[in-house]
Design a protein around this motif. Structure first.
Motif, PDB file in Angstrom:
ATOM      1  N   LEU A 194      16.740   1.310   5.507  1.00  0.00           N
ATOM      2  CA  LEU A 194      16.115   0.396   4.562  1.00  0.00           C
ATOM      3  C   LEU A 194      14.812   0.965   4.002  1.00  0.00           C
ATOM      4  CD1 LEU A 194      16.055  -2.360   3.157  1.00  0.00           C
ATOM      5  CD2 LEU A 194      14.979  -3.309   5.217  1.00  0.00           C
ATOM      6  N   ILE A 195      14.104   1.765   4.795  1.00  0.00           N
ATOM      7  CA  ILE A 195      12.816   2.304   4.359  1.00  0.00           C
ATOM      8  C   ILE A 195      12.969   3.135   3.088  1.00  0.00           C
ATOM      9  CG2 ILE A 195      10.902   3.833   4.970  1.00  0.00           C
ATOM     10  CD1 ILE A 195      11.249   3.001   7.868  1.00  0.00           C
ATOM     11  N   GLY A 196      13.973   4.005   3.045  1.00  0.00           N
ATOM     12  CA  GLY A 196      14.185   4.834   1.866  1.00  0.00           C
ATOM     13  C   GLY A 196      14.452   4.008   0.616  1.00  0.00           C
ATOM     14  N   LYS A 197      15.245   2.943   0.756  1.00  0.00           N
ATOM     15  CA  LYS A 197      15.552   2.080  -0.381  1.00  0.00           C
ATOM     16  C   LYS A 197      14.297   1.358  -0.868  1.00  0.00           C
ATOM     17  CE  LYS A 197      20.264   1.267   1.315  1.00  0.00           C
ATOM     18  NZ  LYS A 197      21.219   0.253   1.814  1.00  0.00           N
TER      19      LYS A 197
ATOM     20  N   GLN B 253       0.809  -1.217   0.000  1.00  0.00           N
ATOM     21  CA  GLN B 253       0.000   0.000   0.000  1.00  0.00           C
ATOM     22  C   GLN B 253       0.845   1.271   0.000  1.00  0.00           C
ATOM     23  OE1 GLN B 253      -2.370  -0.602   3.506  1.00  0.00           O
ATOM     24  NE2 GLN B 253      -3.617  -2.228   2.578  1.00  0.00           N
ATOM     25  N   CYS B 254       2.177   1.089  -0.082  1.00  0.00           N
ATOM     26  CA  CYS B 254       3.121   2.218  -0.092  1.00  0.00           C
ATOM     27  C   CYS B 254       2.967   3.112   1.141  1.00  0.00           C
ATOM     28  CB  CYS B 254       2.939   3.042  -1.365  1.00  0.00           C
ATOM     29  SG  CYS B 254       3.398   2.147  -2.882  1.00  0.00           S
ATOM     30  N   GLN B 255       2.696   2.508   2.285  1.00  0.00           N
ATOM     31  CA  GLN B 255       2.593   3.258   3.540  1.00  0.00           C
ATOM     32  C   GLN B 255       3.960   3.230   4.240  1.00  0.00           C
ATOM     33  OE1 GLN B 255      -0.784   2.239   6.015  1.00  0.00           O
ATOM     34  NE2 GLN B 255      -2.029   1.669   4.236  1.00  0.00           N
ATOM     35  N   PHE B 256       4.895   3.959   3.692  1.00  0.00           N
ATOM     36  CA  PHE B 256       6.268   3.897   4.178  1.00  0.00           C
ATOM     37  C   PHE B 256       6.441   4.548   5.548  1.00  0.00           C
ATOM     38  CE2 PHE B 256       6.382   3.969  -0.503  1.00  0.00           C
ATOM     39  CZ  PHE B 256       6.890   2.699  -0.706  1.00  0.00           C
ATOM     40  N   ASP B 257       5.651   5.568   5.843  1.00  0.00           N
ATOM     41  CA  ASP B 257       5.746   6.202   7.162  1.00  0.00           C
ATOM     42  C   ASP B 257       5.380   5.218   8.272  1.00  0.00           C
ATOM     43  OD1 ASP B 257       6.501   8.549   5.984  1.00  0.00           O
ATOM     44  OD2 ASP B 257       4.514   9.465   6.041  1.00  0.00           O
ATOM     45  N   ALA B 258       4.457   4.305   7.965  1.00  0.00           N
ATOM     46  CA  ALA B 258       4.010   3.327   8.963  1.00  0.00           C
ATOM     47  C   ALA B 258       5.073   2.264   9.228  1.00  0.00           C
ATOM     48  CB  ALA B 258       2.707   2.664   8.502  1.00  0.00           C
TER      49      ALA B 258
ATOM     50  N   GLU C  78      12.062   3.750  -2.879  1.00  0.00           N
ATOM     51  CA  GLU C  78      12.550   3.947  -4.239  1.00  0.00           C
ATOM     52  C   GLU C  78      12.161   2.776  -5.142  1.00  0.00           C
ATOM     53  OE1 GLU C  78      16.723   4.606  -4.213  1.00  0.00           O
ATOM     54  OE2 GLU C  78      16.613   6.457  -3.018  1.00  0.00           O
ATOM     55  N   LYS C  79      12.325   1.568  -4.637  1.00  0.00           N
ATOM     56  CA  LYS C  79      12.006   0.389  -5.439  1.00  0.00           C
ATOM     57  C   LYS C  79      10.503   0.249  -5.674  1.00  0.00           C
ATOM     58  CE  LYS C  79      15.994  -2.446  -4.099  1.00  0.00           C
ATOM     59  NZ  LYS C  79      16.429  -3.742  -3.491  1.00  0.00           N
ATOM     60  N   CYS C  80       9.720   0.450  -4.611  1.00  0.00           N
ATOM     61  CA  CYS C  80       8.269   0.278  -4.731  1.00  0.00           C
ATOM     62  C   CYS C  80       7.645   1.297  -5.675  1.00  0.00           C
ATOM     63  CB  CYS C  80       7.609   0.376  -3.349  1.00  0.00           C
ATOM     64  SG  CYS C  80       7.925  -1.049  -2.295  1.00  0.00           S
ATOM     65  N   ASN C  81       8.183   2.503  -5.685  1.00  0.00           N
ATOM     66  CA  ASN C  81       7.638   3.539  -6.551  1.00  0.00           C
ATOM     67  C   ASN C  81       7.825   3.218  -8.030  1.00  0.00           C
ATOM     68  OD1 ASN C  81       6.702   5.143  -4.450  1.00  0.00           O
ATOM     69  ND2 ASN C  81       8.580   6.334  -4.310  1.00  0.00           N
TER      70      ASN C  81
ATOM     71  N   THR D  54      13.840  -5.607  14.854  1.00  0.00           N
ATOM     72  CA  THR D  54      13.706  -4.715  13.709  1.00  0.00           C
ATOM     73  C   THR D  54      14.051  -5.474  12.433  1.00  0.00           C
ATOM     74  OG1 THR D  54      14.365  -2.824  15.066  1.00  0.00           O
ATOM     75  CG2 THR D  54      14.465  -2.542  12.679  1.00  0.00           C
ATOM     76  N   ILE D  55      13.307  -5.210  11.381  1.00  0.00           N
ATOM     77  CA  ILE D  55      13.576  -5.853  10.093  1.00  0.00           C
ATOM     78  C   ILE D  55      14.673  -5.065   9.390  1.00  0.00           C
ATOM     79  CG2 ILE D  55      12.605  -6.475   7.850  1.00  0.00           C
ATOM     80  CD1 ILE D  55       9.886  -6.719   9.266  1.00  0.00           C
ATOM     81  N   THR D  56      15.775  -5.721   9.074  1.00  0.00           N
ATOM     82  CA  THR D  56      16.936  -5.046   8.480  1.00  0.00           C
ATOM     83  C   THR D  56      17.182  -5.453   7.026  1.00  0.00           C
ATOM     84  OG1 THR D  56      18.375  -6.773   9.410  1.00  0.00           O
ATOM     85  CG2 THR D  56      18.085  -4.753  10.700  1.00  0.00           C
ATOM     86  N   ARG D  57      16.394  -6.361   6.532  1.00  0.00           N
ATOM     87  CA  ARG D  57      16.570  -6.810   5.137  1.00  0.00           C
ATOM     88  C   ARG D  57      15.246  -7.349   4.625  1.00  0.00           C
ATOM     89  NH1 ARG D  57      20.405 -11.983   3.749  1.00  0.00           N
ATOM     90  NH2 ARG D  57      19.643 -12.458   1.659  1.00  0.00           N
ATOM     91  N   ILE D  58      14.854  -6.922   3.425  1.00  0.00           N
ATOM     92  CA  ILE D  58      13.604  -7.376   2.807  1.00  0.00           C
ATOM     93  C   ILE D  58      13.863  -7.703   1.355  1.00  0.00           C
ATOM     94  CG2 ILE D  58      11.293  -6.701   2.062  1.00  0.00           C
ATOM     95  CD1 ILE D  58      10.996  -5.075   4.579  1.00  0.00           C
ATOM     96  N   GLU D  59      13.538  -8.918   0.960  1.00  0.00           N
ATOM     97  CA  GLU D  59      13.683  -9.356  -0.426  1.00  0.00           C
ATOM     98  C   GLU D  59      12.435 -10.124  -0.831  1.00  0.00           C
ATOM     99  OE1 GLU D  59      18.551 -10.077  -0.373  1.00  0.00           O
ATOM    100  OE2 GLU D  59      17.151 -11.781  -0.273  1.00  0.00           O
ATOM    101  N   HIS D  60      11.816  -9.710  -1.925  1.00  0.00           N
ATOM    102  CA  HIS D  60      10.695 -10.442  -2.519  1.00  0.00           C
ATOM    103  C   HIS D  60      11.168 -10.911  -3.880  1.00  0.00           C
ATOM    104  CE1 HIS D  60       7.047  -9.667   0.038  1.00  0.00           C
ATOM    105  NE2 HIS D  60       7.894  -8.806   0.570  1.00  0.00           N
ATOM    106  N   SER D  61      11.367 -12.219  -4.021  1.00  0.00           N
ATOM    107  CA  SER D  61      11.878 -12.767  -5.260  1.00  0.00           C
ATOM    108  C   SER D  61      10.992 -12.370  -6.438  1.00  0.00           C
ATOM    109  CB  SER D  61      11.945 -14.294  -5.171  1.00  0.00           C
ATOM    110  OG  SER D  61      12.431 -14.843  -6.357  1.00  0.00           O
ATOM    111  N   LYS D  62      11.602 -11.929  -7.525  1.00  0.00           N
ATOM    112  CA  LYS D  62      10.938 -11.495  -8.757  1.00  0.00           C
ATOM    113  C   LYS D  62      10.257 -10.144  -8.620  1.00  0.00           C
ATOM    114  CE  LYS D  62      11.920 -15.572 -10.423  1.00  0.00           C
ATOM    115  NZ  LYS D  62      12.956 -15.774 -11.443  1.00  0.00           N
ATOM    116  N   LEU D  63      10.203  -9.605  -7.393  1.00  0.00           N
ATOM    117  CA  LEU D  63       9.522  -8.326  -7.176  1.00  0.00           C
ATOM    118  C   LEU D  63      10.493  -7.285  -6.610  1.00  0.00           C
ATOM    119  CD1 LEU D  63       6.250  -9.705  -5.555  1.00  0.00           C
ATOM    120  CD2 LEU D  63       6.534  -8.927  -7.914  1.00  0.00           C
ATOM    121  N   LEU D  64      11.062  -7.586  -5.448  1.00  0.00           N
ATOM    122  CA  LEU D  64      12.022  -6.697  -4.799  1.00  0.00           C
ATOM    123  C   LEU D  64      13.295  -7.484  -4.524  1.00  0.00           C
ATOM    124  CD1 LEU D  64       9.922  -4.754  -2.123  1.00  0.00           C
ATOM    125  CD2 LEU D  64      10.846  -3.842  -4.254  1.00  0.00           C
ATOM    126  N   ASP D  65      14.181  -7.561  -5.479  1.00  0.00           N
ATOM    127  CA  ASP D  65      15.430  -8.300  -5.297  1.00  0.00           C
ATOM    128  C   ASP D  65      16.552  -7.362  -4.883  1.00  0.00           C
ATOM    129  OD1 ASP D  65      14.413 -10.856  -5.931  1.00  0.00           O
ATOM    130  OD2 ASP D  65      14.499 -10.395  -8.062  1.00  0.00           O
TER     131      ASP D  65
END
Length: 247
Positions: free
Chosen positions: A130-133, A116-121, A136-139, A236-247
């Motif tokens: 990581l939030i800024g990165k 939902q692109c709710q990055f502030d949340a 950029e990718k989601c946009n 805290t989540i320090t790494r997020i990878e979604h294969s084929k979506l957010l690599d």
């Protein structure tokens, strides 16, 4: 800001790594809940797709996915040693089972916010750098890919820990990190050419011929907690990878 889905889960677990998942390209599920699966590969991991039934106009799962895996023996022993060290020196109430449940809740919640692109949340849940990165990718993602980021808790097929780490910095601060791997289904419409390698399932949800196509996607989320005395016990989540979506 504390991580709400981790409250009570300061015992976040980590599991064995290098679990392999082999699934059929297409699985048909009929109205009676019977599934037709090809013979499983020897010494491999198989999964049975959950059938759905109608309940007061809604769709609810009536069967859980069953995954049978053969872990890497070295990694299995290694992670068990780390679990012991975490309980012995950091958190005597640490439990891999409790951690996994908390991680699944966090994954579902954070993936929905990303979708939902709710990055502030995400502040307080995800590392600030990581939030800024991620923004950029989601946009840059089309709407279909953004929708596919969201993993409903009922659609998470399998969860396992990929790796565990214990760190000390030059100032004597202590950290524990656990990489969690998730397999989940999505009904988002995704282009075939950009999703090569993913598995597709046909799930019958109504009468004959009424089938819903779902894809099996994977995601890696790394959770980190500082165990230095006086620091809040939050993961805290320090790494997020979604294969084929957010690599």
């Amino acid at each position: 800001m504390a991580l709400p889905v981790f409250r009570g889960c300061s015992r976040l677990p980590s599991t064995f790594g290098f679990t392999r998942l082999f699934l059929s390209e297409s699985v048909a599920v009929n109205r009676t809940g019977q599934t037709r699966l090809p013979p499983p590969s020897p010494a491999a991991v198989t999964a049975a797709v959950r059938p759905y039934s109608s309940d007061r106009g809604g769709l609810k799962p009536n069967q859980k996915v069953v995954v049978v895996g053969i872990p890497n023996p070295f990694m299995w022993i290694r992670t068990r040693i780390y679990y012991f060290l975490i309980r012995a020196y950091f958190d005597k109430e640490f439990s891999i089972e409790d951690f996994t449940e908390g991680a699944k809740q966090a994954f579902s919640h954070v993936s929905r916010l990303l979708s939902q692109c709710q990055f502030d949340a995400l502040e307080g849940l995800v590392a600030k750098d990581l939030i800024g990165k991620l923004e950029e990718k989601c946009n840059l993602l089309p709407s279909s890919h953004k929708k596919a980021l969201s993993a409903d808790s009922d659609e998470i097929m399998y969860t396992t820990a990929g790796d565990v780490g214990i760190y000390y910095d030059d100032n004597g601060r202590k950290f524990v990190s656990i990489l969690m791997r998730f397999w989940y289904l999505t009904s988002a419409r995704l282009p075939e050419d950009t999703m090569e390698g993913t598995r597709v399932f046909q799930v019958a949800v109504g009468g004959e011929g009424e089938a819903k196509t779902k894809r099996l996607l994977t995601a890696n989320y790394e959770f980190q907690r500082e165990f230095t005395q006086g620091v809040a016990p939050d993961w805290t989540i320090t790494r997020i990878e979604h294969s084929k979506l957010l690599d």
